[in-house]
Design a protein around this motif. Structure first.
Motif, PDB file in Angstrom:
ATOM      1  N   GLN A 113      33.119  -1.982 -21.791  1.00  0.00           N
ATOM      2  CA  GLN A 113      32.063  -2.749 -22.506  1.00  0.00           C
ATOM      3  C   GLN A 113      33.152  -4.350 -22.131  1.00  0.00           C
ATOM      4  N   VAL A 114      34.252  -4.376 -22.407  1.00  0.00           N
ATOM      5  CA  VAL A 114      35.041  -5.364 -22.089  1.00  0.00           C
ATOM      6  C   VAL A 114      35.071  -5.901 -20.680  1.00  0.00           C
ATOM      7  N   SER A 115      35.147  -4.905 -19.623  1.00  0.00           N
ATOM      8  CA  SER A 115      35.016  -5.021 -18.354  1.00  0.00           C
ATOM      9  C   SER A 115      33.486  -5.914 -18.060  1.00  0.00           C
ATOM     10  N   MET A 116      32.460  -5.137 -18.587  1.00  0.00           N
ATOM     11  CA  MET A 116      31.246  -5.658 -18.543  1.00  0.00           C
ATOM     12  C   MET A 116      31.027  -7.151 -19.067  1.00  0.00           C
ATOM     13  N   MET A 117      31.612  -7.350 -20.078  1.00  0.00           N
ATOM     14  CA  MET A 117      31.638  -8.777 -20.593  1.00  0.00           C
ATOM     15  C   MET A 117      32.273  -9.600 -19.526  1.00  0.00           C
ATOM     16  N   ALA A 118      33.460  -9.184 -19.125  1.00  0.00           N
ATOM     17  CA  ALA A 118      34.055 -10.116 -18.008  1.00  0.00           C
ATOM     18  C   ALA A 118      33.112 -10.389 -16.752  1.00  0.00           C
ATOM     19  N   VAL A 119      32.521  -9.324 -16.309  1.00  0.00           N
ATOM     20  CA  VAL A 119      31.741  -9.510 -15.372  1.00  0.00           C
ATOM     21  C   VAL A 119      30.441 -10.549 -15.666  1.00  0.00           C
ATOM     22  N   GLU A 120      29.981 -10.406 -17.052  1.00  0.00           N
ATOM     23  CA  GLU A 120      28.862 -11.331 -17.431  1.00  0.00           C
ATOM     24  C   GLU A 120      29.489 -12.806 -17.182  1.00  0.00           C
ATOM     25  N   PHE A 121      30.596 -13.131 -17.542  1.00  0.00           N
ATOM     26  CA  PHE A 121      31.075 -14.364 -17.167  1.00  0.00           C
ATOM     27  C   PHE A 121      30.607 -14.881 -15.953  1.00  0.00           C
ATOM     28  N   TRP A 122      30.983 -14.025 -14.863  1.00  0.00           N
ATOM     29  CA  TRP A 122      30.641 -14.426 -13.486  1.00  0.00           C
ATOM     30  C   TRP A 122      29.151 -14.685 -13.214  1.00  0.00           C
ATOM     31  N   SER A 123      28.472 -13.571 -13.872  1.00  0.00           N
ATOM     32  CA  SER A 123      26.913 -13.923 -13.674  1.00  0.00           C
ATOM     33  C   SER A 123      26.484 -15.154 -14.383  1.00  0.00           C
ATOM     34  N   SER A 124      26.917 -15.366 -15.492  1.00  0.00           N
ATOM     35  CA  SER A 124      26.544 -16.560 -16.164  1.00  0.00           C
ATOM     36  C   SER A 124      26.951 -17.889 -15.224  1.00  0.00           C
ATOM     37  N   LEU A 125      28.065 -17.902 -14.969  1.00  0.00           N
ATOM     38  CA  LEU A 125      28.686 -18.936 -13.981  1.00  0.00           C
ATOM     39  C   LEU A 125      27.826 -19.137 -12.883  1.00  0.00           C
ATOM     40  N   CYS A 126      27.356 -18.005 -11.933  1.00  0.00           N
ATOM     41  CA  CYS A 126      26.533 -17.940 -10.831  1.00  0.00           C
ATOM     42  C   CYS A 126      24.985 -18.471 -11.181  1.00  0.00           C
ATOM     43  N   GLU A 127      24.403 -18.086 -12.580  1.00  0.00           N
ATOM     44  CA  GLU A 127      23.223 -18.553 -12.847  1.00  0.00           C
ATOM     45  C   GLU A 127      23.085 -20.099 -13.072  1.00  0.00           C
TER      46      GLU A 127
END
Length: 806
Positions: A242-256
């Protein structure tokens, strides 16, 4: 309400009873339905007197200090609901002060539980409040309480509750993020929390950083390096998925966020206004680091027993990779393709599935030409993978092949994006030999066209330009079809002709209905043009019907539809060649009207292009129509109201006429050469980019005209007519070579024109050799010889020049 508040706040009461009282009290104040919620708010102020309201608020604040966790939690919910109602009405001014006092008072029993429930109340409050409901002083109070709760020396339950509250409060903190000191304090608190031993705190901290990326993108520069390190480390090394997923989410948000800014910039560029946001292209800069991490640390973490819709690290990584592909584009192609190549046939099923997923996510973003060879190589492999031993691999292969087609049945927005992606996929086959019996598109060709044609007739076809995008994809598929799909293309042609025919009987009630009809006619004419060029001579049996419908479109005199109809007729003329002569009697009046349509310059431009197509098709049979066509073209050049973008095509058209009628062009030569010399005299102004671009296109048209005239005169024995103009022609050539030497197309035509002149004037070598000995002539031929794409024309021209000078 008073009784419920007393039940909730009374310490001696049953724990379950207190919890139920709190939940019931919350439900009396709030409902998910906006209308019901507004009614409950009204009743709070009209049916509950001021003293009772005060009693309820005091009781609920009191329960935040309860020693019972369930009661304190229920109290936090109620305090938040009342606070959301009252703060928006500028009531209960003491609330935030009381909550802050709970966070800072040292002598409170059950201090950590009180702080936790207080922070829960703040978090719920922030979720319910509108952004404009709190002023800066109130925001500062909220933030002070939260940051105090996140101190490293605090209890973990308190820190987790504070982190949740901070996540909910970020939307209110723009003023604080504008202040560097306060911003840095918040970011330090969050970055520190990402390293906490507590997994829940790390999850919330990374989720908060993702929210910061979305809300305060422009404030990231001084923190991005630290965030880069924290997130990539968490993705690769954190033991909690879950931690790794939220770290991925940072980059997804940055992309969007970057994609949104780039889209805004695009819109701003088109409207010629100033954009207030700048894209720092963090994703592009980090792509070479983030992409390998996503490929190696997320995509290969599949859970083969998970449900299809399960959100896990592998799914998060795949979505993020797709967003990175859109944001970084070409930059990620080498890394992804290397991963695909290494793993698509791997013995380990996880690596096979990950490589196919990566390939599918790559399709939207990079330039189509970069994917041409990879797509052609991958498609047969993907088809074979549909028979893989592992279900998940087969599913992903089917998704990669069918996502575009399947998405056509989704919402208009998704379907439109799918059409665009399918267009790009089909475009990857542009360089495939047209004569090839089959290609990797063939197995999917009919179903894709069927779905696309269905999408053009959906009820929501107007949304997100769905109809236009679908027909664009149809065009690209047809353009790049293999021979085995020719029968399917001819079937589609029949559908298109039927649809075009039906537009003339459509009931038109309003101006909007009329515009819709013309827009549809335009799209259908565009498809007919593509089909005609794609099937070549196979179109001949259908030409009578096609031409009749296209002339009917022209008869409506609508600019957009007429433009496409002219181009479709030009395609038919180019295909059937001299057989087009039988249509000229009916078509010619429309052609003349188009050439004189100065108001709708795109129609005029299309008719000029079609005139050229017809001339090349009919050759000498165009002679009966030439006087009128040339008269119209000269009028176009002389008309100051006609958009200048048409004029290069007009000049080029003179070359088409000259090639068609050979020596018969002599009667038009004086006026034509005069116009060409006037056009050639235009000078480039380096400060005017639009003018530079226009003159480049204009010179292309001038060269094409000269080439046509010179070749036509050679066939008709007209060399004496060109000699007096050699000085001006070579002067123009020298200008082009000096000013447009980096333009391959202009150099190719310049070299070709020199060769044509040498061929035409070889019998007059003594008189004209001085022109062919000029330094720039020698230099441009030598330069062309050094370029693979120009070597053949340069060798031919060198031979012709040497012959003339020998």
């Amino acid at each position: 309400m008073v009784a419920l508040a007393d039940e909730l706040s009374e310490e001696g009461r049953n724990e379950h009873s207190r919890q139920l009282a709190g939940l019931h009290l919350k439900n009396l104040l709030f409902a998910r339905d906006a209308h019901i919620s507004a009614e409950k708010k009204r009743k709070w102020y009209t049916d509950v007197d001021a003293n009772s309201r005060s009693h309820v608020k005091i009781a609920c604040l009191k329960v935040l200090r309860s020693a019972n966790p369930q009661a304190a939690h229920a109290g936090a919910l109620v305090v938040a609901k009342i606070g959301a109602l009252e703060l928006q009405e500028k009531q209960w001014p003491e609330l935030l002060g009381q909550l802050l006092k709970n966070m800072t008072t040292k002598d409170v029993g059950n201090s950590n539980l009180t702080k936790t429930s207080t922070l829960e109340a703040l978090g719920y409050l922030c979720e319910d409040l509108e952004e404009e409901a709190v002023d800066q002083t109130e925001t500062n109070q909220i933030l002070t309480a939260i940051v105090d709760g996140m101190r490293e020396d605090g209890a973990i339950t308190v820190r987790v509750a504070a982190a949740r509250a901070l996540l909910s409060s970020l939307v209110f903190t723009r003023h604080n993020f504008d202040n560097e000191t306060e911003r840095t304090m918040i970011m330090q608190v969050l970055c520190t929390a990402t390293k906490s031993p507590d997994e829940q705190l790390r999850i919330i901290a990374f989720e908060s950083l993702a929210r910061v990326a979305a809300l305060y993108y422009e404030k990231l520069p001084q923190y991005i390096e630290a965030l880069f390190t924290l997130t990539l480390t968490a993705i690769q090394q954190d033991k909690d998925e879950q931690v790794s997923m939220m770290a991925v989410e940072f980059w997804s948000s940055l992309c969007e966020e970057e994609l949104e800014i780039l889209e805004e910039t695009n819109s701003v560029d088109q409207s010629r206004t100033l954009s207030h946001r700048q894209c720092a292209r963090y994703v592009c800069a980090a792509a070479s680091h983030i992409v390998p991490v996503l490929l190696q640390s997320t995509l290969v973490k599949q859970d083969e027993y998970a449900d299809e819709d399960t959100w896990n690290l592998s799914a998060a990584g795949a979505i993020c990779l797709g967003l990175v592909a859109q944001a970084a584009g070409d930059a990620i192609v080498p890394d992804v393709l290397a991963f695909v190549e290494s793993n698509i046939l791997h013995a380990e099923w996880r690596r096979r599935e990950a490589s196919i997923m990566a390939f599918g996510q790559l399709l939207d973003g990079p330039k189509p030409e970069l994917l041409t060879d990879p797509v052609q190589t991958a498609m047969p492999v993907l088809v074979r993978t549909l028979k893989d031993n592992h279900t998940l691999v087969k599913d992903t292969a089917a998704w990669t092949l069918g996502r575009i087609c399947g998405a056509l049945q989704d919402s208009a927005r998704v379907a439109s994006q799918s059409c665009f992606a399918l267009h790009n996929l089909a475009q990857a086959f542009e360089r495939a030999p047209r004569s090839r019996e089959t290609n990797a598109l063939s197995p999917f060709f009919r179903p894709l066209l069927t779905q696309l044609l269905a999408a053009t007739e959906r009820r929501d076809w107007q949304d997100h330009n769905l109809r236009g995008q679908a027909y664009e994809a149809v065009n690209m598929l047809i353009q790049n079809h293999a021979r085995d799909m020719r029968p399917v293309v001819l079937e589609v042609m029949q559908v298109v002709l039927q649809r075009l025919h039906s537009t003339f009987s459509t009931v038109v009630v309003s101006q909007d209905d009329k515009e819709e009809r013309y827009q549809l006619q335009s799209l259908l004419c565009s498809v007919m043009q593509v089909i005609t060029r794609a099937v070549d001579k196979d179109i001949e049996p259908f030409c009578d019907h096609i031409v009749a419908l296209l002339l009917q479109v022209l008869n409506n005199e609508h600019a957009i539809a007429s433009e496409e109809a002219f181009m479709a007729l030009g395609a038919i003329a180019s295909t059937v060649e001299q057989a087009f002569d039988k249509y000229m009697g009916d078509f010619f009046p429309f052609l003349i009207k188009g050439l004189r349509n100065y108001a709708d310059w795109q129609v005029c431009s299309a008719s000029v292009g079609t005139a050229g197509d017809v001339c090349r098709a009919l050759e000498s049979r165009i002679l009966p129509y030439c006087d009128e066509i040339v008269r119209c073209l000269l009028e176009d050049l002389q008309n100051p109201t006609l958009n200048r973008q048409v004029k290069p095509a007009v000049l080029s058209c003179f070359g088409d006429i000259a090639l068609a009628v050979s020596g018969n062009f002599v009667k038009y030569l004086p006026s034509t050469l005069q116009m060409l010399e006037q056009a050639a005299a235009m000078k480039i102004s380096p400060d005017d980019e639009d003018l530079v671009e226009y003159i480049t296109v204009l010179r292309e048209g001038i060269l094409e005209a000269y080439i046509g005239v010179v070749q036509g005169l050679h066939d008709g024995g007209g060399s004496p007519f060109i000699k007096p103009h050699l000085g001006n022609i070579f002067q123009f050539l020298e200008v082009v070579v000096n000013e447009n030497g980096d333009d391959p197309s202009l150099i190719k035509n310049s070299v070709g024109l020199i060769g044509d002149l040498a061929t035409l004037l070889v019998q007059h070598a003594e008189e004209v050799s001085v022109y062919f000995r000029q330094n720039f002539v020698v230099e441009v031929i030598q330069e062309a010889l050094r370029q693979d794409s120009l070597r053949d024309i340069a060798l031919w021209t060198q031979t012709k020049r040497d012959t003339l000078l020998s």
